[in-house]
Structures are given as structure tokens and as C-alpha cells.
Motif scaffolding. Structure first.
Motif, PDB file in Angstrom:
ATOM      1  N   VAL B 133       5.518   9.585  -8.464  1.00  0.00           N
ATOM      2  CA  VAL B 133       4.417   9.144  -7.753  1.00  0.00           C
ATOM      3  C   VAL B 133       4.671   7.681  -7.381  1.00  0.00           C
ATOM      4  O   VAL B 133       4.421   7.369  -6.163  1.00  0.00           O
ATOM      5  N   SER B 134       5.517   6.839  -8.395  1.00  0.00           N
ATOM      6  CA  SER B 134       5.854   5.633  -7.783  1.00  0.00           C
ATOM      7  C   SER B 134       6.723   5.377  -6.439  1.00  0.00           C
ATOM      8  O   SER B 134       6.499   4.629  -5.731  1.00  0.00           O
ATOM      9  N   TYR B 135       7.680   6.335  -6.615  1.00  0.00           N
ATOM     10  CA  TYR B 135       8.372   6.276  -5.140  1.00  0.00           C
ATOM     11  C   TYR B 135       7.666   6.646  -4.036  1.00  0.00           C
ATOM     12  O   TYR B 135       7.671   5.789  -2.880  1.00  0.00           O
ATOM     13  N   TRP B 136       6.740   7.698  -4.085  1.00  0.00           N
ATOM     14  CA  TRP B 136       5.721   8.192  -2.873  1.00  0.00           C
ATOM     15  C   TRP B 136       4.967   7.160  -2.377  1.00  0.00           C
ATOM     16  O   TRP B 136       4.637   6.886  -1.464  1.00  0.00           O
ATOM     17  N   LEU B 137       4.447   6.231  -3.449  1.00  0.00           N
ATOM     18  CA  LEU B 137       3.770   5.148  -3.226  1.00  0.00           C
ATOM     19  C   LEU B 137       4.459   4.319  -2.448  1.00  0.00           C
ATOM     20  O   LEU B 137       4.004   3.596  -1.482  1.00  0.00           O
ATOM     21  N   PHE B 138       5.356   3.600  -2.834  1.00  0.00           N
ATOM     22  CA  PHE B 138       6.253   2.981  -2.164  1.00  0.00           C
ATOM     23  C   PHE B 138       6.702   3.381  -0.728  1.00  0.00           C
ATOM     24  O   PHE B 138       6.580   2.738   0.028  1.00  0.00           O
ATOM     25  N   PHE B 139       6.960   4.759  -0.596  1.00  0.00           N
ATOM     26  CA  PHE B 139       7.030   5.275   0.739  1.00  0.00           C
ATOM     27  C   PHE B 139       5.879   5.098   1.568  1.00  0.00           C
ATOM     28  O   PHE B 139       6.076   4.532   2.612  1.00  0.00           O
ATOM     29  N   ILE B 140       4.660   5.535   0.917  1.00  0.00           N
ATOM     30  CA  ILE B 140       3.687   5.436   1.982  1.00  0.00           C
ATOM     31  C   ILE B 140       3.387   3.768   2.184  1.00  0.00           C
ATOM     32  O   ILE B 140       3.008   3.511   3.350  1.00  0.00           O
ATOM     33  N   SER B 141       3.615   3.044   1.272  1.00  0.00           N
ATOM     34  CA  SER B 141       3.279   1.479   1.654  1.00  0.00           C
ATOM     35  C   SER B 141       4.344   1.219   2.686  1.00  0.00           C
ATOM     36  O   SER B 141       3.938   0.278   3.479  1.00  0.00           O
ATOM     37  N   SER B 142       5.605   1.521   2.656  1.00  0.00           N
ATOM     38  CA  SER B 142       6.337   1.379   3.560  1.00  0.00           C
ATOM     39  C   SER B 142       6.192   1.806   4.914  1.00  0.00           C
ATOM     40  O   SER B 142       6.150   1.096   6.039  1.00  0.00           O
ATOM     41  N   VAL B 143       5.617   3.007   5.172  1.00  0.00           N
ATOM     42  CA  VAL B 143       5.170   3.382   6.456  1.00  0.00           C
ATOM     43  C   VAL B 143       3.936   2.710   6.957  1.00  0.00           C
ATOM     44  O   VAL B 143       3.773   2.425   7.968  1.00  0.00           O
ATOM     45  N   ILE B 144       2.863   2.444   6.156  1.00  0.00           N
ATOM     46  CA  ILE B 144       1.804   1.589   6.601  1.00  0.00           C
ATOM     47  C   ILE B 144       2.300   0.137   7.170  1.00  0.00           C
ATOM     48  O   ILE B 144       1.728  -0.147   8.172  1.00  0.00           O
ATOM     49  N   MET B 145       3.095  -0.298   6.344  1.00  0.00           N
ATOM     50  CA  MET B 145       3.721  -1.688   6.848  1.00  0.00           C
ATOM     51  C   MET B 145       4.418  -1.495   8.297  1.00  0.00           C
ATOM     52  O   MET B 145       4.132  -2.544   9.034  1.00  0.00           O
ATOM     53  N   LEU B 146       5.085  -0.550   8.454  1.00  0.00           N
ATOM     54  CA  LEU B 146       5.685  -0.204   9.757  1.00  0.00           C
ATOM     55  C   LEU B 146       4.726   0.223  10.783  1.00  0.00           C
ATOM     56  O   LEU B 146       4.690  -0.238  11.909  1.00  0.00           O
ATOM     57  N   ILE B 147       3.677   0.926  10.239  1.00  0.00           N
ATOM     58  CA  ILE B 147       2.721   1.324  11.323  1.00  0.00           C
ATOM     59  C   ILE B 147       1.825  -0.225  11.985  1.00  0.00           C
ATOM     60  O   ILE B 147       1.708  -0.027  13.187  1.00  0.00           O
TER      61      ILE B 147
END
Ligand code: HEM
Ligand SMILES: [Cu+2]
Ligand SMILES: [Cu+2]
Lengths: 355, 595
Positions: B133-147
Motif C-alpha cells: 500500500v505504501s508503494y502504491w500511495l507513493f506511486f499515486i502521489s507521483s502521478v498526481i504531481m506529474l498531472i
């Protein structure tokens, strides 16, 4: 043109790297290639470590010689500025000495003890005396710097009303500065951005009903009498800004909703500063650069740059939006007589309002 | 403890038939999650570096048209000339990405996940699920930052410190609209990710050490990751609350950070808040954050220096003590970022004192590293040259902290390029070196293959020269009074004589950036074509090298090895080889050294 140049440089670098790789690879032919450092790698990198040490020293010397004699490091134009510069020079000296010694030890050891087959390292895990020594040395040196630093900080930040400072409000807004003087009574009238009335030209939100406000003077260039303490009361109307006056070694943030302050005593008038040898050199250097640039501009059919003449400045030094990079105001330090004459020409707040 | 290990073994047996999804995507295996962190961090790093190169080009050749800008920035570079707003946005996102996404998640996430179970002798993290879960939250936050880079009014542009009111008011800056909203959402998710990860690391280190692995037999890597996780748990929630309060001010009309504002011809309703409060909350995380970034790198470097010098780390206990001292002090120095914020000058004195105190444990560490290589038998593997580079930049950058931490001196260099030089060397470059060192060292453990060492050397030497070339002269232009976050310096003739230096800096930056291509090439091709690794290529003592090259779920085929000695028995007299792994029992009459 620059784009082309950039690409060209990048291509050259890529080719250079490719060639380097080939050279390194060639040096490997016939050796077992398990990607673990060999004696030869140890030797090459050991020598490179010494080379790198030289590089660090060279870039240090180059920086000091080429960039180190900036007037901003030596001729402070305020009373406390000399103290700051002194502390700065001492700190820099300490830093340079420690830097030179530790970098030497690090890189020299890396070179001296580079690995060889059959050699054994010294099994040396601990030594309390040594560790005690290098805990105590920093403690002593840092204590000295802390005490000196705190002493300096306190003298700078303690502005005493007894010195009869001239009170000046600095007012920041996206992306310009204003200044307000207290007038004959040297007392600023109350103000709040809620009182701003653009139609009546009350741009700083000065309280029109405050008797102290009537003789206030609002200007967009600060004038200061030399030798007299000044106390800046600092406001901002929108976002954070920072009133940075590098020549006076002064800086304080401008915080909406709050009045901050910073005081100092200017010691050198603008006219005197322009005549110091350092400044003459610097200005000449800058004007030479500008002249060259102007030629290019004229060739392109554009306006040439103006000649530069030295003035004290206040710069914005806290990110505040699009034009943060261009938020400046001149500060003129002059004799008391010149100051008085200038002040006489300014309109008072009462007379500047549009009714 | 042993019952626990048994269930895990049984668990391992059941996991032979894994699908692509469970093995590579929603993996709960710490080794795979480590690789996911590393790859995501690398991609974010590429973006962050490209941004820095773009704004460096703008600084060197201000307001000149550039095809690269036109291609990459589109409407933000009309006619190829970079817009002032996007300059600030680039700086902001560069800082955010580098500090949080690369050097917090990318560095700590990768190596804590990879090494904690392997080095303490555990089959996996305490909770594989939370780890995923921790990794995927990190992944989601990266995607949002890029969006957020693509929103109409531009991404957040108030600096990575997002001080209000600038970050709170869309009318103050375009990026403070949708861009800032996404930034805040992204960071809130990031913090959640980081907290889950940290709690997992802490629990794992406390509960799941193998038999014999006492706290004083832990490798320094584990000590560093462990303490880093604790700092994260203590300080990240404070940033989260600051972010939440800022969201309230922005969207629900509260006045935590805002008061008396007149902007674009109108008075806003906010009253009674203070931006200084935000600064306190931000830096209460912000300063510990730099230690969250640097401590794992310090742990990695300690480990690699010992292994490659074939010597014990010097002063093992002092190293642990200094990690603890740094961790403690790091939470009481935040005010050194606020000397001229308008806070009470007396507070400034206190923070000067605590800040200069923190120099002491840092100095002890530097001296101990230097003594570690003294009389060693130094194996110059790429990981080792990066570690030596780390000590070099850490010293260079750390020393100028003495100036910035001194309130009286900070008055004049605060927010100038002097600060940029200082923190890039001490935290940015050093931590990146630590990360590279770790990658070169543990690549065989992660991917079962070796990276090419010659490419590694070239990567290091070009990077090392460029790093000094970029950041060393910045001290001097900073002392000349050049403020940071300026889109161009051309409006100040005063700074004209610094223009050449700025060009030199940018050229070094471009060279350094290009050097990273060598690394990327090496990293990605070695995965497939690299020389196959042996079990313990660097002849190390720690437990991860007792596992098979090929990854299995549960890490060890048979029993988990027991531990009998500390991790630094290199070149110990009385042994035939120059390293004695931790799982080798003491010989008859051998003393476990009293370190
Ligand atoms: C390719 C290498 C890098 C270059 C050339 C570079 C360059 C710069 C420059 C020139 C600035 C200041 C811009 C300004 O204030 O106007 C900056 C800001 C910053 N950089 Fe880097 N940087 C690099 C790598 C890194 C790394 C590895 C980190 C990780 C810590 C980092 C973190 C930051 C942060 C936190 C800021 C402040 C952003 C802000 O002002 O909001 N940078 N960078
Ligand atoms: Cu401003
Ligand atoms: Cu700090």
C-alpha cells in the motif's frame, strides 16, 4: 543560436564519453571481467583521487581570486556591517582551513591505501582518545563562533529608541516598494490595508483620522541621512516579501498582517561609495560588459543598455510571484542637509490625498 | 520468534505459482517493492534533473529563445522564450521532486525495503500488505504531481516551501490555483505513504531480527534506516497538519495563515492568521527532512566504506551515538530557516545555538569515515568512489552550514545562491552519491547481475567534477548578494559581472546532466546483459550476501542464519580470509571485539 550551441555542446560531450568508454574497455582486454575492481582500477582511481583533490583546490583558488573580491564582502555601508563582515571573514577562514585539511586527508588516504592483492588492512575499530579529541576540537571552535555570533546578533537586533532613530516604514506589494516617513514628529500614523482607498490615493491604508498621520510622507525612493540610525518598520500588503539591503548587511521579511523591523546606521553616503576604488573598479567592469552587450544589441537593431551608476538598493528576497525578480527600490544615503532639502520638497500625506 | 519464522517458511512454500500481477505489480515482496521504489524514483529524478537544466539555461542565457523550451514548455515559452511564471514553477517542482520523490521515497524506500529484512535476517517486512500500500500511495502521489504540470494556470510555483499567502491565493500567482491544490493532495498522499512505510520499518527492526542480531550487532545501514523512520514518524504529521490547514485557508475561508491582505484592488476577509506560523510548521518537518534524506545515505556509505576498505568501520558506537544525536537535535533546529522571518530575535539566538551543536556529531562522523579508510586496503569499486565522493561533498557543504546557522551571518546570505550551494552539496549531491553508491553496491542483490564498472567510474568522475563546478562558484555569487528564485538577473546591472560565472555553472550542469545518461544506460542494460553476479561479490560480512542470487519469497531457503558477531569483522587477525560473515560462530577463544 544558443539552442544550436547547446545541442552542439551536448553532442560533443556524448562523443567524448563514448570515446572514453572505449579507452577504458580497451584497457581491459584479456583480463577477467567480473566487474569487481582490480589492482589496476584501484591504482587508476587512487591517482584520480589525488587529481580530484587538486581540482578542488584549484576551483577554490579560482573562485576566491575571480569571484572573491566582491565589494559586497568588504565594504559594508552600515555600522554593524563591519562586524558581520569580520565574523564572516573569521568563519570563512576557519572553514577554509578545515576544508583544506580534511579534503587532503580523505583523498590522500584514498590514494595512499589503494588496494593491492596480498595486502591486509589494519584491524582498527576504535580509539576513545582520538574520538574524544575530535569531539572537543569542534566544540571549542564552535563555542567561539557561537559566542561571537550571538553577541553580534544581539547588537544588531536590539534597536534602542534612545538613539533617536529616524523611523521609516517600508511597504511591500507585488511588485514594488514604497516608503513612509513620520514627518516632523518622526511618528508614523496608524495604518492597515483595510483602509486603502485607491480613489483617494491612500495607497498604504494610512488612517486619515490619526493626527500623527497628517504630516507623514510617502515616497518611492528611500533617502537616509548618513550617520543617523534608521529604524525600518516593515509591512506587506499581499504576500511575503523580504526587504534585502545587501550593502547594509540588512534583511527582514515583510509579513502581511504584521509589522516587522530592522535597524541600522548608514555610514557611507552614496556619493562617497561611488568614489571608493573598489566601487570604481566594479562599476568600470560592469560598464565594459554592458558596452559589449550593447554593441550586440545595436547590431540586432535594438536599444543599447544604459550605463550603470552605483546606487544602494533594496531588493525583494522572498519569492513573491511572477515579477519577484524585478522588485527594487533605490536607497540614497546623503548628508543631513541634503536630506532635509529633499524632505522639504515632498508632499505630506494630508496634501497628497485626492478629495 | 521462531514460531514466527516457521509460519513464514510455510508461507514461502505456497507462493510458487505467482502471476505477473502479484509478482511485478501488486507485489508484497520487499525486494520487488524496493525495485519499484527505485524505478519510480529514477523516473522522477530524470524529470527533476531536466527541469533544473532548463532553468539553468534560462539563468545563463536569460530571455533568449531556445528550441528546447519551445518543445518542452509549449505555451509557457511563447516564441521559445521561457515565461517568468513557469521558471518559478520549474524551480518549485524540481525542488519538490528531488527532496521528496527522489531522495525520500527513492532513496529510503528502495534501500530500507531491500536491506532491512535481508540484513537483520527476516523473511520479509512485518506487514507485506502495508508495504505494498505504501508503494502504491507513493506511486499515486507521483502521478498526481506529474498531472499538476499540465493544468491550465500552471503547476505550483511558490517554491518547494509553499509559503502562504503566495501559495494560498490564486490571484497572487497562477500556480496557486489548481496547481497548488494538486500539489497539496499529492503531498498529503505522499505523507501517508511515508508514514506507512516508516511504521513498517520500525516494527520490523524492533521485532523481526534473527537470533543473535542484537541492536549492537546491527549494520549501520539498519541503524540509519531505523532512526530515519522514527524522524519521519515524528515530523511528517506536522507537515500534514500544515497542509491541511492551508487547504482550509484556501478552500474554506479560514484564516490560519492569512491576515490583512489587499490584493488586486480588494481587501480579503482574512484576519488574525500568521504566515510565520506556517513557516514554523513547515520547517518542523523541513529540517528533519534533510536528515531523513541524508541519514540513509550515511548508513549506506558507512557500510560500503568498511566493506571496500576491508576494515571495520571506525568508532561503531560513536557512529550510532552520532546518528541518535543528529536525530534528536534535528527536531530542535528548524528556526534557523527563519532568522529573518520576523520571529523574536531571542528565538534566533536559541536556534543558532542548537544549530551549531548539530555540527559536532556531523564532524565526528566525517572524521570516523576518514579514519575508516586510513591504513585500509581500499577496493575502488564504483560504490566506493561514490562513497568517498559523498564524504567530500558532505564536508564541503556541511562547513558552510556554520555560516548559515549563525543568525548574524545569515542576515546577509539568507535566500541567496549561497544557500543553494550549501544545501545542494550537503544534502542534494551527497545523498544522490549515497544513492548511487547503494545502487552500484547492491545491484547484484537486486538484479542478480553486475553493473559495468568502467561506465561506473566515468559516471562518477564526470559527475564529481560537474558537481563542484556547478555548486562551488554558487557560494560566491551568493555572497555577492544574488538572490535565489530570480527568473533573470538582467534587471540588476549590479549583478552583470556575475553573468559569466552563471554561464560556466550552466555548462557544468549540462555536462553533469549528460553524465547521468551513462548511468541510465548502465543501469538498464545491465539488468539484461550484465555479467551474472556471484553470491557475495564484494566479500561482505552482512547477511544479505548469504542469500541466493535468485530471489525467492522468504529470502533464505532453509533456516534463517543466526548471528554471532558484529558486522565489521574485516581483516580480523586470526582468520585466513579478510572478512568473517556475521553468521560465522566465534572461534574457540576468539573474542567478539569490544567495539
Ligand atoms: C542536476 C543537478 C542540479 C542542478 C543543476 C540544480 C540546480 C538548482 C538551482 C540553480 C536551484 C535554485 C533555483 C533558484 O532558486 O532560482 C535549485 C533549487 C533547488 N534544488 Fe536543485 N539542482 C540539482 C539537483 C538537485 C538535487 C539532487 C536536489 C535534492 C536535494 C535538489 C533540490 C533542490 C531544492 C530543494 C531547490 C529549492 C527549490 C526552491 O527554491 O523552491 N536539486 N536547484
Ligand atoms: Cu517581492
Ligand atoms: Cu534546517
Amino acid at each position: 543560436m544558443t539552442a544550436l550551441l547547446t545541442i552542439l555542446v551536448l553532442v560533443c560531450i556524448a562523443i567524448a564519453i563514448w570515446q572514453l568508454v572505449k579507452i577504458f574497455d580497451l584497457a581491459q582486454v584479456g583480463k577477467s571481467n567480473d566487474q569487481i575492481a582490480t589492482d589496476k582500477d584501484n591504482a587508476i582511481n587512487g591517482y584520480l583521487m589525488m587529481g580530484f583533490l587538486a581540482f578542488i583546490y584549484i576551483i577554490t583558488i579560482w573562485s576566491v581570486v575571480e569571484l572573491g573580491d566582491l565589494p559586497l564582502l568588504s565594504n559594508a555601508a552600515s555600522e554593524h556591517g563591519a562586524q558581520i563582515d569580520n565574523l564572516m571573514v573569521i568563519s570563512l577562514a576557519v572553514i577554509f582551513i578545515v576544508q583544506i585539511i580534511t579534503q587532503f586527508l580523505l583523498h590522500y588516504f584514498a590514494y595512499k591505501y589503494k588496494g593491492e592483492k596480498g595486502k591486509t588492512a589494519l584491524f582498527y575499530a576504535d580509539n576513545n582518545t582520538l574520538e574524544f579529541i575530535w569531539t572537543v576540537i569542534p566544540v571549542v571552535v564552535l563555542s567561539g563562533l557561537i559566542i561571537y555570533g550571538l553577541f553580534t546578533w544581539n547588537t544588531i537586533m536590539n534597536v534602542s529608541e534612545d538613539d533617536d532613530p529616524i523611523v521609516v516604514e517600508l511597504y511591500a506589494q507585488q511588485f514594488s516598494w514604497k516608503a513612509r516617513y513620520g514627518g516632523a514628529d518622526n511618528t508614523l500614523g496608524k495604518a492597515n490595508v483595510r483602509l486603502i482607498d485607491i480613489d483617494r490615493a491612500n495607497i498604504l491604508g494610512v488612517d486619515e483620522s490619526d493626527p500623527n498621520a497628517q504630516d507623514d510622507v510617502i515616497v518611492s525612493e528611500v533617502h537616509l541621512p548618513v550617520g543617523r540610525p534608521v529604524l525600518f518598520k516593515i509591512r506587506s500588503q499581499d504576500v511575503l516579501h523580504s526587504a534585502y539591503m545587501p550593502h547594509f548587511r540588512a534583511q527582514m521579511n515583510c509579513v502581511p498582517g504584521m509589522v516587522t523591523q530592522f535597524g541600522f546606521t548608514p555610514t557611507i553616503t552614496t556619493a562617497e561609495m561611488r568614489q571608493t576604488p573598489d566601487m570604481i573598479d566594479k562599476v568600470a567592469k560592469i560598464n565594459k560588459i554592458r558596452a559589449e552587450k550593447s554593441e550586440e544589441l545595436i547590431a540586432k537593431g535594438e536599444q543599447p543598455l544604459e550605463r550603470y551608476e552605483f546606487d544602494y538598493l533594496i531588493l525583494c528576497n522572498k519569492i513573491c510571484g511572477k515579477s519577484h525578480y524585478n522588485m527594487q527600490m533605490n536607497i540614497i544615503v546623503e548628508t543631513q542637509e541634503e536630506f532635509d532639502a529633499w524632505m522639504k520638497e515632498q508632499k505630506t500625506f494630508k496634501n497628497s490625498l485626492i478629495n | 520468534m521462531s514460531a514466527h519464522a516457521d509460519t513464514h517458511e510455510a508461507h514461502a512454500e505456497h507462493h510458487h505459482k505467482e502471476t505477473f500481477m502479484t509478482k511485478y505489480i501488486f507485489s508484497m515482496d520487499h525486494k520487488m517493492i524496493a525495485k519499484q521504489y527505485l524505478i519510480t524514483g529514477t523516473l522522477m529524478g530524470i524529470i527533476g534533473v531536466i527541469m533544473s537544466l532548463m532553468f539553468r539555461i534560462q539563468i545563463a542565457w536569460p530571455e533568449e529563445p531556445n528550441v528546447i523550451f519551445e518543445a518542452l514548455l509549449g505555451k509557457w515559452a511563447p516564441g521559445g522564450v521561457m515565461d517568468a511564471d513557469i521558471y518559478l514553477a520549474l524551480v518549485t517542482i524540481h525542488g519538490t521532486i528531488m527532496v521528496f520523490f527522489v531522495l525520500t521515497a527513492g532513496l529510503s524506500g528502495t534501500f530500507s525495503n531491500l536491506l532491512i529484512p535481508l540484513q537483520i535476517g527476516a523473511r520479509d517486512m512485518a506487514s507485506g500488505f502495508l508495504n505494498m500500500v505504501s508503494y502504491w500511495l507513493f506511486f499515486i502521489s507521483s502521478v498526481i504531481m506529474l498531472i499538476s504540470l499540465f493544468v491550465e494556470a500552471g503547476p505550483a510555483a511558490a517554491g518547494w516551501t509553499i509559503y502562504p499567502p503566495l501559495s494560498a491565493l490564486p490571484m497572487a500567482q497562477g500556480g496557486s490555483g489548481m496547481g497548488m491544490t494538486l500539489w497539496l493532495i499529492s503531498m498529503a498522499i505522499f505523507i501517508a505513504s511515508s508514514l506507512l512505510g516508516s511504521l513498517n520499518y520500525i516494527v520490523t527492526v524492533i521485532n523481526m531480527r534473527t537470533k543473535g542480531m542484537s541492536m549492537t550487532r546491527l549494520p549501520l545501514t539498519i541503524w540509519a534506516f531505523f532512526v530515519t523512520a522514527i524522524i519521519g514518524v515524528v515530523s511528517f504529521p506536522v507537515l500534514l497538519s500544515a497542509a491541511l490547514l492551508l487547504i482550509m485557508d484556501r478552500s474554506f475561508g479560514t484564516s490560519f495563515f492569512l491576515s490583512d491582505i489587499f490584493i488586486q484592488g480588494e481587501v480579503l476577509h482574512y484576519q488574525g492568521g500568521s504566515p510565520v506560523l506556517f513557516e514554523h510548521l513547515f520547517w518542523f518537518l523541513g529540517h528533519p527532512e534533510v536528515y531523513i534524506v541524508i541519514l540513509p545515505a550515511m548508513g549506506i556509505v558507512s557500510e560500503i566504506m568498511a566493506a571496500n576498505s576491508r576494515k571495520p568501520i571506525f568508532g561503531y558506537r560513536a557512529m550510532i551515538a552520532s546518528i541518535l544525536a543528529i536525530a534528536f537535535l534535528s527536531t530542535i533546529v528548524w528556526g534557523h530557516h527563519m532568522f529573518v522571518s520576523g520571529m523574536n530575535p531571542f528565538l534566533g539566538s536559541v536556534f543558532t545555538f542548537t544549530t551549531l551543536l548539530i555540527a559536532i556529531p556531523s564532524a565526528v562522523k566525517a572524521f570516523n569515515w576518514i579514519t575508516t579508510i586510513w591504513k585500509g586496503n581500499i577496493q575502488m569499486n564504483p560504490a566506493m568512489v561514490f562513497s568517498i565522493g559523498f564524504v567530500s561533498t558532505f564536508i564541503t557543504g556541511g562547513l558552510t552550514g556554520i555560516i548559515l546557522g549563525d543568525s548574524a551571518l545569515d542576515i546577509n546570505v539568507h535566500d541567496t545562491y549561497f544557500v543553494i550551494a550549501h544545501f545542494h552539496l550537503v544534502m542534494g549531491i551527497s545523498a544522490i552519491y549515497g544513492m548511487f553508491a547503494g545502487i552500484y553496491h547492491w545491484y547484484p542483490k537486486m538484479f542478480g547481475r553486475m553493473m559495468n564498472k568502467n561506465l561506473g567510474y566515468i559516471h562518477f568522475w564526470i559527475t564529481a567534477i560537474s558537481a563542484y563546478g556547478v555548486f562551488f562558484p554558487m557560494h560566491f555569487i551568493g555572497m555577492a548578494g544574488l538572490p535565489r528564485r530570480y527568473y533573470t538577473n538582467s534587471t540588476f546591472p549590479l549583478f552583470d559581472d556575475l553573468a559569466n560565472t552563471n554561464v560556466i555553472i550552466t555548462v557544468f550542469a549540462l555536462i553533469g546532466g549528460a553524465a547521468q545518461l551513462i548511468y541510465l544506460y548502465n543501469f538498464f542494460t545491465s539488468m539484461f546483459y550484465g555479467k551474472r553476479a556471484v553470491k557475495n561479490p564484494w566479500k561482505s560480512t552482512t547477511l544479505e550476501w548469504t542469500t541466493e542470487v535468485k530471489h525467492i519469497h522468504g529470502n533464505w531457503k532453509g533456516d534463517i542464519p543466526h548471528v554471532y558477531r558484529w558486522p565489521y569483522d574485516y581483516s580480523k587477525p586470526g582468520h585466513d580470509v579478510d572478512f568473517v560473515p556475521q553468521n560465522v560462530p566465534l572461534k574457540e577463544g576468539e573474542e567478539e571485539l569490544q567495539h
